[in-house]
Design an enzyme around this catalytic site. Structure first.
Site, PDB file in Angstrom:
ATOM      1  N   ARG A 180      -5.730   4.689   5.059  1.00  0.00           N
ATOM      2  CA  ARG A 180      -5.895   4.983   3.628  1.00  0.00           C
ATOM      3  C   ARG A 180      -7.267   4.464   3.217  1.00  0.00           C
ATOM      4  NH1 ARG A 180      -1.311   2.158   0.574  1.00  0.00           N
ATOM      5  NH2 ARG A 180      -0.002   3.883   1.250  1.00  0.00           N
ATOM      6  N   ARG A 209      -5.448  -3.280  -4.698  1.00  0.00           N
ATOM      7  CA  ARG A 209      -5.624  -2.003  -3.984  1.00  0.00           C
ATOM      8  C   ARG A 209      -6.711  -1.136  -4.627  1.00  0.00           C
ATOM      9  NH1 ARG A 209      -0.687  -0.741  -1.182  1.00  0.00           N
ATOM     10  NH2 ARG A 209       0.120  -2.704  -0.375  1.00  0.00           N
ATOM     11  N   LYS A 252       1.379  -6.887  -3.061  1.00  0.00           N
ATOM     12  CA  LYS A 252       0.368  -5.897  -3.448  1.00  0.00           C
ATOM     13  C   LYS A 252       0.065  -5.975  -4.948  1.00  0.00           C
ATOM     14  CE  LYS A 252       2.725  -2.238  -2.064  1.00  0.00           C
ATOM     15  NZ  LYS A 252       3.369  -0.899  -1.983  1.00  0.00           N
ATOM     16  N   LYS A 308      -2.067  -3.748  -8.196  1.00  0.00           N
ATOM     17  CA  LYS A 308      -2.672  -2.438  -8.492  1.00  0.00           C
ATOM     18  C   LYS A 308      -3.347  -2.432  -9.857  1.00  0.00           C
ATOM     19  CE  LYS A 308       0.515   0.039  -5.529  1.00  0.00           C
ATOM     20  NZ  LYS A 308       1.573   1.048  -5.420  1.00  0.00           N
ATOM     21  N   CYS A 341       6.466  12.116  -2.892  1.00  0.00           N
ATOM     22  CA  CYS A 341       5.782  11.202  -1.967  1.00  0.00           C
ATOM     23  C   CYS A 341       5.799  11.821  -0.575  1.00  0.00           C
ATOM     24  CB  CYS A 341       6.496   9.856  -1.958  1.00  0.00           C
ATOM     25  SG  CYS A 341       8.113   9.954  -1.160  1.00  0.00           S
ATOM     26  N   CYS A 369       6.711   8.449   7.114  1.00  0.00           N
ATOM     27  CA  CYS A 369       7.008   7.196   6.427  1.00  0.00           C
ATOM     28  C   CYS A 369       8.230   6.512   7.052  1.00  0.00           C
ATOM     29  CB  CYS A 369       7.284   7.432   4.945  1.00  0.00           C
ATOM     30  SG  CYS A 369       7.658   5.874   4.122  1.00  0.00           S
ATOM     31  N   CYS A 393      12.632   7.241  -1.113  1.00  0.00           N
ATOM     32  CA  CYS A 393      13.339   5.949  -1.177  1.00  0.00           C
ATOM     33  C   CYS A 393      12.965   5.269  -2.489  1.00  0.00           C
ATOM     34  CB  CYS A 393      12.984   5.077   0.039  1.00  0.00           C
ATOM     35  SG  CYS A 393      11.434   4.173  -0.136  1.00  0.00           S
ATOM     36  N   CYS A 450       6.933   5.904  -4.444  1.00  0.00           N
ATOM     37  CA  CYS A 450       5.491   6.176  -4.316  1.00  0.00           C
ATOM     38  C   CYS A 450       5.045   7.422  -5.082  1.00  0.00           C
ATOM     39  CB  CYS A 450       5.128   6.325  -2.850  1.00  0.00           C
ATOM     40  SG  CYS A 450       5.557   4.861  -1.897  1.00  0.00           S
TER      41      CYS A 450
HETATM   42 FE1  SRM Z   1       3.665   3.642  -1.536  1.00  0.00          FE
HETATM   43  C1  SRM Z   1       4.940   1.742   0.933  1.00  0.00           C
HETATM   44  C2  SRM Z   1       2.923   6.031   0.683  1.00  0.00           C
HETATM   45  C3  SRM Z   1       1.779   5.114  -3.876  1.00  0.00           C
HETATM   46  C4  SRM Z   1       5.227   1.772  -3.975  1.00  0.00           C
HETATM   47  N1  SRM Z   1       3.863   3.818   0.473  1.00  0.00           N
HETATM   48  C5  SRM Z   1       4.389   2.891   1.327  1.00  0.00           C
HETATM   49  C6  SRM Z   1       4.200   3.297   2.795  1.00  0.00           C
HETATM   50  C7  SRM Z   1       2.921   2.701   3.268  1.00  0.00           C
HETATM   51  C8  SRM Z   1       5.366   2.942   3.735  1.00  0.00           C
HETATM   52  C9  SRM Z   1       5.288   1.633   4.482  1.00  0.00           C
HETATM   53  O1  SRM Z   1       5.180   0.551   3.847  1.00  0.00           O
HETATM   54  O2  SRM Z   1       5.350   1.678   5.699  1.00  0.00           O
HETATM   55  C10 SRM Z   1       4.128   4.819   2.592  1.00  0.00           C
HETATM   56  C11 SRM Z   1       3.378   5.583   3.675  1.00  0.00           C
HETATM   57  C12 SRM Z   1       3.876   7.004   3.798  1.00  0.00           C
HETATM   58  C13 SRM Z   1       3.009   7.846   4.640  1.00  0.00           C
HETATM   59  O3  SRM Z   1       3.466   8.232   5.741  1.00  0.00           O
HETATM   60  O4  SRM Z   1       1.889   8.153   4.244  1.00  0.00           O
HETATM   61  C14 SRM Z   1       3.588   4.903   1.177  1.00  0.00           C
HETATM   62  N2  SRM Z   1       2.465   5.180  -1.534  1.00  0.00           N
HETATM   63  C15 SRM Z   1       2.354   6.115  -0.553  1.00  0.00           C
HETATM   64  C16 SRM Z   1       1.529   7.309  -1.000  1.00  0.00           C
HETATM   65  C17 SRM Z   1       0.694   7.924   0.108  1.00  0.00           C
HETATM   66  C18 SRM Z   1       2.463   8.342  -1.641  1.00  0.00           C
HETATM   67  C19 SRM Z   1       1.909   9.724  -1.865  1.00  0.00           C
HETATM   68  O5  SRM Z   1       2.667  10.641  -1.571  1.00  0.00           O
HETATM   69  O6  SRM Z   1       0.799   9.890  -2.353  1.00  0.00           O
HETATM   70  C20 SRM Z   1       0.719   6.646  -2.137  1.00  0.00           C
HETATM   71  C21 SRM Z   1      -0.542   6.002  -1.637  1.00  0.00           C
HETATM   72  C22 SRM Z   1      -1.263   5.325  -2.727  1.00  0.00           C
HETATM   73  C23 SRM Z   1      -2.626   4.819  -2.349  1.00  0.00           C
HETATM   74  O7  SRM Z   1      -3.495   5.644  -2.097  1.00  0.00           O
HETATM   75  O8  SRM Z   1      -2.795   3.592  -2.352  1.00  0.00           O
HETATM   76  C24 SRM Z   1       1.699   5.548  -2.568  1.00  0.00           C
HETATM   77  N3  SRM Z   1       3.473   3.411  -3.545  1.00  0.00           N
HETATM   78  C25 SRM Z   1       2.731   4.223  -4.337  1.00  0.00           C
HETATM   79  C26 SRM Z   1       3.124   4.060  -5.707  1.00  0.00           C
HETATM   80  C27 SRM Z   1       2.575   4.864  -6.897  1.00  0.00           C
HETATM   81  C28 SRM Z   1       1.372   4.244  -7.513  1.00  0.00           C
HETATM   82  O9  SRM Z   1       0.909   3.172  -7.094  1.00  0.00           O
HETATM   83  O10 SRM Z   1       0.869   4.843  -8.467  1.00  0.00           O
HETATM   84  C29 SRM Z   1       4.140   3.108  -5.727  1.00  0.00           C
HETATM   85  C30 SRM Z   1       4.964   2.662  -6.969  1.00  0.00           C
HETATM   86  C31 SRM Z   1       4.204   1.794  -7.895  1.00  0.00           C
HETATM   87  C32 SRM Z   1       4.410   0.355  -7.566  1.00  0.00           C
HETATM   88  O11 SRM Z   1       3.706  -0.159  -6.706  1.00  0.00           O
HETATM   89  O12 SRM Z   1       5.317  -0.245  -8.158  1.00  0.00           O
HETATM   90  C33 SRM Z   1       4.337   2.692  -4.359  1.00  0.00           C
HETATM   91  N4  SRM Z   1       4.856   1.965  -1.504  1.00  0.00           N
HETATM   92  C34 SRM Z   1       5.429   1.379  -2.601  1.00  0.00           C
HETATM   93  C35 SRM Z   1       6.271   0.296  -2.157  1.00  0.00           C
HETATM   94  C36 SRM Z   1       7.128  -0.651  -3.061  1.00  0.00           C
HETATM   95  C37 SRM Z   1       6.344  -1.813  -3.551  1.00  0.00           C
HETATM   96  C38 SRM Z   1       7.175  -2.826  -4.280  1.00  0.00           C
HETATM   97  O13 SRM Z   1       6.799  -3.209  -5.385  1.00  0.00           O
HETATM   98  O14 SRM Z   1       8.207  -3.239  -3.745  1.00  0.00           O
HETATM   99  C39 SRM Z   1       6.206   0.280  -0.741  1.00  0.00           C
HETATM  100  C40 SRM Z   1       6.927  -0.674   0.224  1.00  0.00           C
HETATM  101  C41 SRM Z   1       6.369  -2.055   0.210  1.00  0.00           C
HETATM  102  O15 SRM Z   1       5.285  -2.345  -0.287  1.00  0.00           O
HETATM  103  O16 SRM Z   1       7.071  -2.913   0.748  1.00  0.00           O
HETATM  104  C42 SRM Z   1       5.314   1.345  -0.376  1.00  0.00           C
HETATM  105 FE1  SF4 Z   2       7.946   6.324   1.944  1.00  0.00          FE
HETATM  106 FE2  SF4 Z   2       9.646   5.578   0.090  1.00  0.00          FE
HETATM  107 FE3  SF4 Z   2       7.050   5.625  -0.446  1.00  0.00          FE
HETATM  108 FE4  SF4 Z   2       8.325   7.890  -0.183  1.00  0.00          FE
HETATM  109  S1  SF4 Z   2       8.740   6.380  -1.747  1.00  0.00           S
HETATM  110  S2  SF4 Z   2       6.361   7.386   0.794  1.00  0.00           S
HETATM  111  S3  SF4 Z   2       9.835   7.409   1.373  1.00  0.00           S
HETATM  112  S4  SF4 Z   2       8.019   4.289   1.001  1.00  0.00           S
END
Ligand code: SRM
Ligand code: SF4
Length: 571
Positions: free
Chosen positions: A84, A154, A215, A217, A435, A441, A480, A484
């Site tokens: 990323r 981030r 993390k 943001k 997502c 993922c 899930c 995201c």
């Molecule tokens: Fe996310 C984890 C993809 C935006 C909350 N996110 C992941 C991971 C890396 C899975 C992992 O930990 O192994 C996913 C990878 C999937 C893949 O195969 O690419 C993933 N997140 C994404 C992306 C690519 C979704 C998309 O379809 O665009 C977004 C990448 C953003 C970026 O460029 O940095 C993405 N993730 C978000 C958002 C939305 C936002 O930030 O606007 C959220 C919700 C907002 C928030 O943070 O509360 C989000 N991602 C999470 C979480 C839960 C964090 C938490 O507070 O518990 C995880 C899991 C974790 O961190 O443990 C996670």
């Molecule tokens: Fe993966 Fe869950 Fe984030 Fe979707 S919402 S990309 S399933 S960690």
């Protein structure tokens, strides 16, 4: 450094999370990544390095579709990394685009460039022998992936609004400055990936030697567009302008969307308004919101470690007072502003500088040559001649920005020829997002990106059935509860629970300022489509003028409004 008092407000008996140990022992994020990189026996990273590479912008993954077959053959999963990039404000130049396009084509398993919900791109499927080349290629065109994952600040988002060019330029510059200011100072990235000179350990004056509890943001947002979804973010600078010039920011702290199924101590939460600060205090405020979260955030339980929980544990006023004390700045009364929308503005618009900007819809942000649409080739051909830049939006779309009038036609032709402009896209399609989820993922419980096109068609049919085909619902699907694709700010959000099973949340609004609430739990497609059929029917016939679906379901009491997440969300 961190003055974290172990467990002062948290469980006094509990041990720190293991991530705290690994950060402490990592020698400022170096770990033994270099040795692992040379290890040919496994395609993956071992022990702590599996986590540490995240701070360098990579996640270890494997293709879950082929996992069972490889297991049958007694092979380890086909380990690879997802990268990323760090792109404050999502701005990327044509020459950078051409470089990432070439790498995606030649050196990744999937060949795609995936635009994310946070204004950057991901490569999926980079095998170990190509990882170092990837970083060196990125570096050669001025891109890095530092701190795009891990317990750090981030990629900093910024409203993509090239129309009011001056204000946008200033806001963008602040996004870039905040990103730089909050970056880790360790040289680990340069040493490992760019063959940089080895140095001794480093000081991390802002993040601390054990980095943040979780993390973090940040956004810089230009109202009335809330495209970046401020309430998904820990720290937001909402631009306040006077006579078209940026004068300062309202600061919003403590948003976040993730939760864990079945754990009522986790919940999506909106950010609190701390007040206004003039421009000159921006970096001090950013630094000290981070430093208070660094010192007060929960390092015992990672599920309660984000800023949103720190505010609810210590109280928002106490957190704010501590930021003021450390920064030596008092927040002033918030200045008035309003969010009126958050979708992207598709098609051409002209900026105040006379340049033209074309926003194109990219379904799921997946840029690839599909059988019916050669999106990737189209973007490449545009990049070959484009004189402006590209901007990735927080809705996974792309803006071809800064086009002079005499190039408009040729760019429009290329976009149409390659399916980047498609007049058949409905408002519903353009308002839907998912997502990544399966197959890459590891946390996905259900499909999201691969299911979205089918779900959109079914939703379009329901809208047509009830005579509102031109209207839309902000519809988001996530695999899930990490959320995201920001389903927890949608009018209708599906959250994966298991294969083919979702929770349906309703009642977010179009402006992105309300958290939706659970309506149906753990149900299959037939059940939630039947529910949507009935509710869309009611909305179509009983709504007030231009009332959005989310506002309607709240007004009708179909779900209760979530006002204070901690008490209302699970009630
Ligand atoms: Fe996310 C984890 C993809 C935006 C909350 N996110 C992941 C991971 C890396 C899975 C992992 O930990 O192994 C996913 C990878 C999937 C893949 O195969 O690419 C993933 N997140 C994404 C992306 C690519 C979704 C998309 O379809 O665009 C977004 C990448 C953003 C970026 O460029 O940095 C993405 N993730 C978000 C958002 C939305 C936002 O930030 O606007 C959220 C919700 C907002 C928030 O943070 O509360 C989000 N991602 C999470 C979480 C839960 C964090 C938490 O507070 O518990 C995880 C899991 C974790 O961190 O443990 C996670
Ligand atoms: Fe993966 Fe869950 Fe984030 Fe979707 S919402 S990309 S399933 S960690």
């Amino acid at each position: 450094m961190s003055d974290y008092k172990p467990n002062s407000k948290h469980d006094p008996q509990a041990k720190f999370a293991d991530n705290e140990r690994l950060k402490t022992e990592s020698n400022f994020l170096r770990g033994t990544i270099e040795a692992d990189l040379k290890d040919q026996i496994t395609g993956g990273f071992t022990a702590d390095n599996f986590q540490l590479i995240r701070f360098h912008g990579m996640y270890q993954q494997d293709d879950r579709d082929i996992r069972p077959e490889r297991a049958k053959q007694k092979l380890e999963p086909l380990h690879n990394v997802m990268l990323r990039a760090r792109m404050p404000g999502g701005i990327i130049k044509p020459e950078q685009w051409l470089a990432i396009d070439k790498f995606a084509e030649e050196k990744t398993m999937y060949g795609s460039i995936r635009l994310t919900t946070r204004q950057t791109f991901q490569f999926h499927g980079v095998l170990k022998p190509n990882i170092k080349d990837m970083h060196q290629m990125l570096n050669s065109v001025g891109i890095d992936s530092i701190a795009t994952a891990g317990d750090v600040n981030r990629n900093v988002l910024c409203t993509t609004n090239p129309v009011e060019s001056e204000l946008h330029q200033e806001a963008y510059e602040w996004a870039a400055k905040i990103s730089e200011h909050l970056l880790p100072k360790t040289r680990a990235y340069a040493e490992i990936w760019l063959n940089g000179e080895k140095s001794e350990s480093t000081e991390e004056p802002i993040l601390g030697s054990t980095y943040l509890p979780r993390k973090f943001k940040t956004t810089v947002t230009i109202p009335p567009n809330n495209e970046v979804d401020v309430h998904a973010n820990d720290l937001n600078f909402v631009a306040i302008a006077e006579n078209g010039k940026l004068v300062g920011f309202n600061v919003l702290v403590g948003g976040g969307l993730a939760m864990t199924h079945g754990d009522v101590n986790t919940y999506p939460r909106k950010a609190d308004d701390f007040g206004y600060v003039p421009l000159e205090h921006t970096l001090a405020i950013a630094e000290h919101v981070v430093s208070v979260q660094r010192d007060w955030g929960n390092r015992v339980n990672r599920k309660n470690a984000k800023t949103k929980y720190t505010l609810d544990t210590f109280g928002s006023d106490a957190f704010k007072a501590e930021v003021e004390k450390r920064a030596g700045v008092k927040f002033e009364q918030s200045r008035p502003y309003e969010f009126t929308h958050r979708g992207d503005r598709f098609g051409w618009v002209e900026g105040i500088d006379g340049k033209h900007h074309l926003t194109v819809f990219i379904q799921n942000g997946r840029i690839l040559d599909f059988p019916d649409k050669a999106l990737k080739t189209g973007c490449r051909k545009i990049a070959e001649i484009h004189q402006g830049d590209f901007r990735m939006t927080a809705n996974q779309n792309l803006i071809i920005a800064g086009v002079p009038a005499d190039q408009k036609d040729v760019i429009e032709h290329l976009a149409r020829d390659h399916g980047l402009i498609d007049d058949s896209h409905t408002e519903q399609r353009k308002a839907s997002m998912a997502c990544v989820a399966l197959p890459t993922c590891p946390l996905a419980m259900a499909e999201a990106e691969r299911y979205l096109p089918e779900l959109i068609e079914k939703t379009e049919a329901l809208l047509a059935k009830h005579g509102v085909a031109e209207d839309h619902i902000i519809l988001r699907v996530v695999g899930c509860p990490n959320g995201c694709g920001r389903a927890m700010l949608a009018e209708a959000g599906l959250v994966g629970k298991g294969p083919g099973k979702y929770n349906l949340y309703l009642g977010g609004n179009r402006e992105g300022t309300r958290i939706p609430k659970l309506y149906l739990e753990n149900v299959g497609e037939e059940t939630y489509l039947n529910a949507l059929d009935e509710l869309i029917g009611r909305w179509a016939s009983e709504r007030n003028d231009a009332e959005g679906f989310g506002d309607f379901v709240i007004r009708q009491g179909i779900v209760a409004e979530v006002k204070v997440s901690k008490t209302d969300f699970h009630a």
